[in-house]
Write an enzyme that holds these catalytic residues in place. Sequence first.
Site, PDB file in Angstrom:
ATOM      1  N   HIS A 142      -7.558  -0.754   0.712  1.00 37.79           N
ATOM      2  CA  HIS A 142      -7.756  -2.615  -0.350  1.00 37.79           C
ATOM      3  C   HIS A 142      -7.367  -3.623   0.714  1.00 37.79           C
ATOM      4  O   HIS A 142      -6.091  -4.045   1.796  1.00 37.79           O
ATOM      5  CB  HIS A 142      -7.386  -2.053  -1.447  1.00 37.79           C
ATOM      6  CG  HIS A 142      -5.466  -2.415  -1.454  1.00 37.79           C
ATOM      7  ND1 HIS A 142      -4.936  -1.626  -1.677  1.00 37.79           N
ATOM      8  CD2 HIS A 142      -4.819  -3.750  -1.080  1.00 37.79           C
ATOM      9  CE1 HIS A 142      -3.317  -2.149  -1.756  1.00 37.79           C
ATOM     10  NE2 HIS A 142      -3.668  -3.013  -1.320  1.00 37.79           N
ATOM     11  N   HIS A 145      -7.516  -0.510  -7.118  1.00 35.62           N
ATOM     12  CA  HIS A 145      -7.939  -1.913  -6.807  1.00 35.62           C
ATOM     13  C   HIS A 145      -8.443  -1.835  -4.942  1.00 35.62           C
ATOM     14  O   HIS A 145      -8.092  -0.972  -4.236  1.00 35.62           O
ATOM     15  CB  HIS A 145      -6.881  -3.409  -6.508  1.00 35.62           C
ATOM     16  CG  HIS A 145      -5.960  -2.945  -5.719  1.00 35.62           C
ATOM     17  ND1 HIS A 145      -5.034  -1.474  -5.539  1.00 35.62           N
ATOM     18  CD2 HIS A 145      -4.828  -4.007  -5.072  1.00 35.62           C
ATOM     19  CE1 HIS A 145      -4.162  -1.692  -4.732  1.00 35.62           C
ATOM     20  NE2 HIS A 145      -4.373  -3.339  -4.138  1.00 35.62           N
ATOM     21  N   HIS A 177      -2.535  -8.994   2.462  1.00 31.42           N
ATOM     22  CA  HIS A 177      -2.161  -8.054   3.719  1.00 31.42           C
ATOM     23  C   HIS A 177      -3.684  -7.564   3.440  1.00 31.42           C
ATOM     24  O   HIS A 177      -4.551  -7.927   2.384  1.00 31.42           O
ATOM     25  CB  HIS A 177      -1.047  -7.416   3.298  1.00 31.42           C
ATOM     26  CG  HIS A 177      -1.289  -6.906   1.924  1.00 31.42           C
ATOM     27  ND1 HIS A 177      -0.951  -6.958   1.287  1.00 31.42           N
ATOM     28  CD2 HIS A 177      -1.265  -5.751   1.584  1.00 31.42           C
ATOM     29  CE1 HIS A 177      -0.989  -5.995  -0.465  1.00 31.42           C
ATOM     30  NE2 HIS A 177      -1.677  -5.110  -0.150  1.00 31.42           N
ATOM     31  N   HIS A 205       4.889  -0.161  -6.652  1.00 30.82           N
ATOM     32  CA  HIS A 205       4.169  -1.232  -7.171  1.00 30.82           C
ATOM     33  C   HIS A 205       4.603  -0.540  -8.555  1.00 30.82           C
ATOM     34  O   HIS A 205       3.837   0.114  -9.377  1.00 30.82           O
ATOM     35  CB  HIS A 205       3.271  -1.369  -6.350  1.00 30.82           C
ATOM     36  CG  HIS A 205       2.434  -1.615  -6.048  1.00 30.82           C
ATOM     37  ND1 HIS A 205       3.520  -2.973  -5.396  1.00 30.82           N
ATOM     38  CD2 HIS A 205       2.085  -1.211  -4.552  1.00 30.82           C
ATOM     39  CE1 HIS A 205       3.246  -3.298  -3.873  1.00 30.82           C
ATOM     40  NE2 HIS A 205       2.337  -2.341  -3.644  1.00 30.82           N
ATOM     41  N   TYR A 264       5.524  -2.545   3.541  1.00 30.09           N
ATOM     42  CA  TYR A 264       4.391  -3.390   3.491  1.00 30.09           C
ATOM     43  C   TYR A 264       5.174  -3.447   4.987  1.00 30.09           C
ATOM     44  O   TYR A 264       6.282  -3.328   5.568  1.00 30.09           O
ATOM     45  CB  TYR A 264       4.867  -5.530   3.451  1.00 30.09           C
ATOM     46  CG  TYR A 264       4.022  -4.536   1.936  1.00 30.09           C
ATOM     47  CD1 TYR A 264       2.246  -4.884   1.078  1.00 30.09           C
ATOM     48  CD2 TYR A 264       4.957  -5.081   0.612  1.00 30.09           C
ATOM     49  CE1 TYR A 264       2.300  -5.157   1.051  1.00 30.09           C
ATOM     50  CE2 TYR A 264       3.779  -4.600  -0.270  1.00 30.09           C
ATOM     51  CZ  TYR A 264       2.516  -4.652  -0.015  1.00 30.09           C
ATOM     52  OH  TYR A 264       1.870  -5.168  -1.451  1.00 30.09           O
ATOM     53  N   GLU A 311      -0.087  -2.748   5.224  1.00 28.98           N
ATOM     54  CA  GLU A 311       0.655  -2.360   3.857  1.00 28.98           C
ATOM     55  C   GLU A 311       0.114  -1.000   4.184  1.00 28.98           C
ATOM     56  O   GLU A 311      -1.573  -0.920   4.451  1.00 28.98           O
ATOM     57  CB  GLU A 311       0.141  -2.290   2.218  1.00 28.98           C
ATOM     58  CG  GLU A 311       1.243  -1.730   1.658  1.00 28.98           C
ATOM     59  CD  GLU A 311       0.238  -2.434   0.192  1.00 28.98           C
ATOM     60  OE1 GLU A 311      -0.663  -2.752   0.211  1.00 28.98           O
ATOM     61  OE2 GLU A 311       1.181  -2.055  -0.864  1.00 28.98           O
TER      62      GLU A 311
END
Lengths: 309, 122
Positions: free
Chosen positions: A153, A202, A216, A248, A257, A267
């Site tokens: 993503h 996502h 990112h 997260h 990251y 990431e």
Amino acid sequence: MGIMRMGYAHVRVTDMTEAKNHYASTLGLYETLEDTSPEGNKRVFYKGWDEWDHHSVVLEEGGVGVVKYGWKVENEADIEAIEKKAQTFGLTVERMAKGENPEVGDGIRFSTTSDHVFEVYHSQTAIGTEVGTHNPDPFPRHLVGVGVPALDHSLITCEDPKLMERLLMEVFDFYATERVQTSLDDDHDLVGTWLTSNNQIHQLAVIGGPQGKLHHFAFRLDDWSEVGHAADLLTMDDVSVDVTPTRHGITRGVTTYFFDPSGNRNEVFAGGYLAFPDRPTNVWTVDQLGQGIFYHARELNERFTSVLT
Amino acid sequence: MTTIIVQPSGTEIHIEPGDTVLAGLQKAGYAYTVGCRRGGCGICKIDVLEGTFSYCRPVADTVISEQERSDGTCLSCRAVPTDDVTIQLRDASLRLANPLLGQINARARERAKAASTAPEEQ
Ligand code: FES
């Protein structure tokens, strides 16, 4: 189903030799093509071991930041359907001919309200995964470095996340899995939004910030231990690490990251719950943003919202 | 020897040849706001008031403009001082994050100073 996934991220790098070292040797992507862009810039195309299409990452020498994203649709007819929806939304759409991107078929191209370039296509030369489809092993025996299987993503910034969210919902049929809002009131401002078209938690996230910027792009891993192992390798290879392994709150994914040699943030991301369009959207209030982004530290580091390329 | 003088405090830091401004300050125990440490984000920009430096790696034009290349703007994570430099941080403040390294650097600076001011052998 329309958009199946983010097919490719095309980014700029300042030094191709260093970039290749990072993306091929440290992350373990497979180089599929090296060429020169019509503008005369050196380009390198990569795929992950579990990806079957020709490429998912394109590096182009000359600068930093994102050039464009490619979005793969399930059916040829989806291209025209999305073109119509984009025009209805008020976007200027141009046709993209087969071969404009090596190994990519016909499609459309438009600039979003966030000033990012999106390309929508249906076909890309299939190479096949490194483990094949017949009685496949779970992973290739000789992975290089982190050995990332696939692009996952991206997170971008723009001045009006609400408008960009509307674009992704109306043109791409995305739905929001998580949002960060200034309040729970109806007249809230949208600070960030995480969207997808499938069960992946996502595919693209958008937070407030300058237009056209890259926060990112991420590669997929399986679990915590792989994220930890990746972080070990990043340190061994002297990669500039931004955030060491953590979780997260938003998406529940686990993460590390880091920066490529040109300063683009990467990431590695694992987990996240299954997304469904009928699942209520998780909402974070902005006062809890620290916990939303870095669940354990519960506060944003000073770089997270300001360091962009 | 190369010295970085950080204004307005006048803090003096001894740095090794070939080190970037950022690497020199960090090796001496100091911290300030930085981002990618790779010349891509521009967060680490400082002003060079005196002295010269050069970039050890290519830096994107979008990160540092033509004008910034000549007005003393310095991307500290990619800039290597070519002689003593006097710098000023922008929005960030210089913090001594590692006092142990700070002490070691102070001693290195004293030694280097003593060596450069020693009376010549007769
Ligand atoms: S820290 Fe990103 S450019 Fe120096």
